[in-house]
Design a protein around this motif. Structure first.
Motif, short mmCIF file in Angstrom:
data_model
loop_
_atom_site.label_atom_id
_atom_site.label_comp_id
_atom_site.label_asym_id
_atom_site.label_seq_id
_atom_site.Cartn_x
_atom_site.Cartn_y
_atom_site.Cartn_z
N ALA A 243 0.67 -1.32 -0.01
CA ALA A 243 0.00 0.05 -0.08
C ALA A 243 0.74 1.30 -0.01
O ALA A 243 0.52 2.31 -0.62
CB ALA A 243 -0.96 0.00 1.19
N ARG A 244 1.94 1.22 0.80
CA ARG A 244 2.96 2.48 0.97
C ARG A 244 3.62 2.76 -0.42
O ARG A 244 3.92 3.83 -0.75
CB ARG A 244 3.81 2.26 1.93
CG ARG A 244 4.59 3.40 2.37
CD ARG A 244 5.82 3.06 3.25
NE ARG A 244 6.20 4.53 3.88
CZ ARG A 244 7.49 4.71 4.14
NH1 ARG A 244 8.31 3.65 4.16
NH2 ARG A 244 7.81 5.98 4.73
N LYS A 245 3.61 1.67 -1.11
CA LYS A 245 4.49 1.69 -2.29
C LYS A 245 3.48 2.45 -3.59
O LYS A 245 4.42 2.98 -4.64
CB LYS A 245 5.01 0.35 -2.86
CG LYS A 245 6.27 -0.29 -2.27
CD LYS A 245 6.52 -1.63 -2.70
CE LYS A 245 7.94 -2.21 -1.85
NZ LYS A 245 8.13 -3.64 -2.18
N THR A 246 2.39 2.27 -3.36
CA THR A 246 1.38 2.95 -4.46
C THR A 246 1.56 4.51 -4.21
O THR A 246 1.16 5.18 -5.30
CB THR A 246 -0.10 2.58 -4.06
OG1 THR A 246 -0.45 3.04 -2.78
CG2 THR A 246 -0.22 1.01 -4.05
N LYS A 247 1.78 4.98 -3.05
CA LYS A 247 1.78 6.37 -2.98
C LYS A 247 0.27 6.81 -2.92
O LYS A 247 0.40 8.14 -3.15
CB LYS A 247 2.98 7.08 -3.73
CG LYS A 247 4.24 6.84 -3.33
CD LYS A 247 5.09 7.56 -4.19
CE LYS A 247 6.74 7.02 -3.67
NZ LYS A 247 7.80 7.62 -4.62
N PHE A 248 -0.69 6.27 -2.82
CA PHE A 248 -1.94 6.82 -3.15
C PHE A 248 -2.46 7.53 -1.90
O PHE A 248 -3.25 8.34 -1.50
CB PHE A 248 -2.86 5.55 -3.30
CG PHE A 248 -3.06 4.93 -4.57
CD1 PHE A 248 -2.08 5.51 -5.56
CD2 PHE A 248 -3.92 4.29 -4.79
CE1 PHE A 248 -2.34 5.01 -6.77
CE2 PHE A 248 -4.06 3.47 -6.19
CZ PHE A 248 -3.06 3.98 -7.28
#
Length: 382
Positions: free
Chosen positions: A258-263
């Motif tokens: 989830a963090r890697k998406t930077k959403f």
């Protein structure tokens, strides 16, 4: 009890925390000592955060391996595919009594630092009290898989009870329309909490109280996830793992993705697991504040990491202590010398990624009982 010399996750504020009668009684300066305290636990280079809230799991589905071998258009296509192509694997797992499968689902969450999990499905009788299994909502699976969903939704005497339902779990037009159909049929304007919402747009988001974001499950099935970067302006975002049918057992793996998406910003992502969820489910937890339930997790801080990086680098083996309503549900063996004066009857010792943990209840026996029914069962602990 005083939990001494901790850094609060994200802010790095140095504190000690006094726990009394299941609540956070006081937030104190770090290195606090009081000879009147009955017990004190001292930590070095450790961070503390509220017990995590997993807002979507199917507790009885966590013995399954991940099933699926391609990208699907929606959850119904995936469901038909796995029941046709993985029938034998599914039946092997279903030989395990449901109660045992549910208990393992609870422990799976505890090992990751979850102190509250929202179970999607029928209500579980007498769940283990090592964490909270939240069931004060109405679960409807989905528009496609539940034939009488309209009747279930429109119960006038339950209109204040939130409804949790898979919605928009797909990338096609049918998944998009399903969301609008659900909202249209919510005749009593019950609080709707959508799970997945991959096909949801900003206008549709306004019809829901919250959205449970399950990115790892979404990418596994659909190679796409909900556009929470756009939806967050209109809807409260929570975090969920779903089951091992569509993702890793380890919640931290999901959070890392989830963090890697930077959403979401780091703070926004942290809030999906803590204060957002506590407010949505009306829990007295989700933040470190006096008067809140003592649902707390303490973990080792990896050397040199601070703030959000320290929190998001955590793995299950790094967790030193999980406290649920003031009771210790899990602790690392390095704390044993400080805890041996307490009554540790009823804990079992397990091995996970190079570390030994003590957990309340007989987890080893549970795994043995499961293997009697399903010898191929694989667990992340020994």
């Amino acid at each position: 009890m005083v939990l001494n010399n901790l850094r609060i996750a994200l802010t790095d504020q140095q504190v000690s925390i006094r726990v009394n009668e299941g609540k956070i009684a006081q937030i104190l300066p770090a290195h606090f000592h009081d000879k009147n305290d009955q017990h004190e636990l001292n930590f070095d280079n450790a961070i503390v955060f509220p017990g995590l809230i997993n807002s979507h799991d199917h507790l009885d589905f966590n013995l399954f391996p991940s099933l699926g071998d391609r990208t699907y258009n929606n959850y119904t296509e995936w469901g038909r595919h796995i029941h046709k192509n993985y029938k034998d694997k599914i039946n092997e797992v279903l030989k395990v009594p449901e109660a045992l499968r549910e208990q393992w689902g609870v422990y799976k969450n505890l090992l990751c630092g979850v102190t509250t999990v929202v179970n999607h499905g029928k209500k579980i009788k007498n769940p283990p009290d090592i964490i909270t299994v939240y069931q004060d909502c109405q679960s409807i699976h989905s528009v496609q898989f539940e034939k009488k969903w309209r009747l279930a939704l429109n119960r006038p005497f339950r209109k204040q009870i939130p409804v949790v339902i898979h919605s928009g779990e797909g990338t096609d037009e049918a998944s998009f329309k399903e969301i609008s159909t659900l909202a249209k049929w919510n005749l009593f304007k019950r609080p709707l909490i959508a799970v997945h919402g991959v096909a949801m747009n900003e206008t549709q988001a306004k019809d829901f109280k919250a959205l449970v974001w399950c990115p790892e499950s979404n990418y596994f099935l659909l190679d796409r996830t909900a556009p929470v970067n756009r939806l967050k302006k209109y809807i409260t975002v929570l975090f969920g793992t779903d089951s091992t049918l569509t993702g890793n057992w380890d919640l931290w793996d999901h959070v890392s993705l989830a963090r890697k998406t930077k959403f979401l910003t780091d703070k926004e992502l942290y809030d999906t697991l803590t204060v957002n969820a506590a407010n949505t489910w009306q829990l007295n937890s989700g933040e470190i504040a006096e008067g809140r339930d003592a649902d707390l997790v303490i973990a080792k801080s990896k050397h040199g990491l601070e703030g959000a990086d320290a929190f998001f680098s955590i793995n299950p083996e790094d967790i030193l202590l999980v406290m649920h309503k003031g009771n210790i549900s899990l602790f690392d063996e390095e704390l044993y010398p400080q805890l041996k004066e307490l009554n540790l009857i009823g804990y079992s010792k397990v091995f996970i990624d190079g570390t030994y943990k003590y957990v309340r209840g007989n987890l080893s026996l549970l795994m043995q009982n499961i293997k009697r029914h399903y010898p191929k069962a694989e667990f992340p602990v020994l």
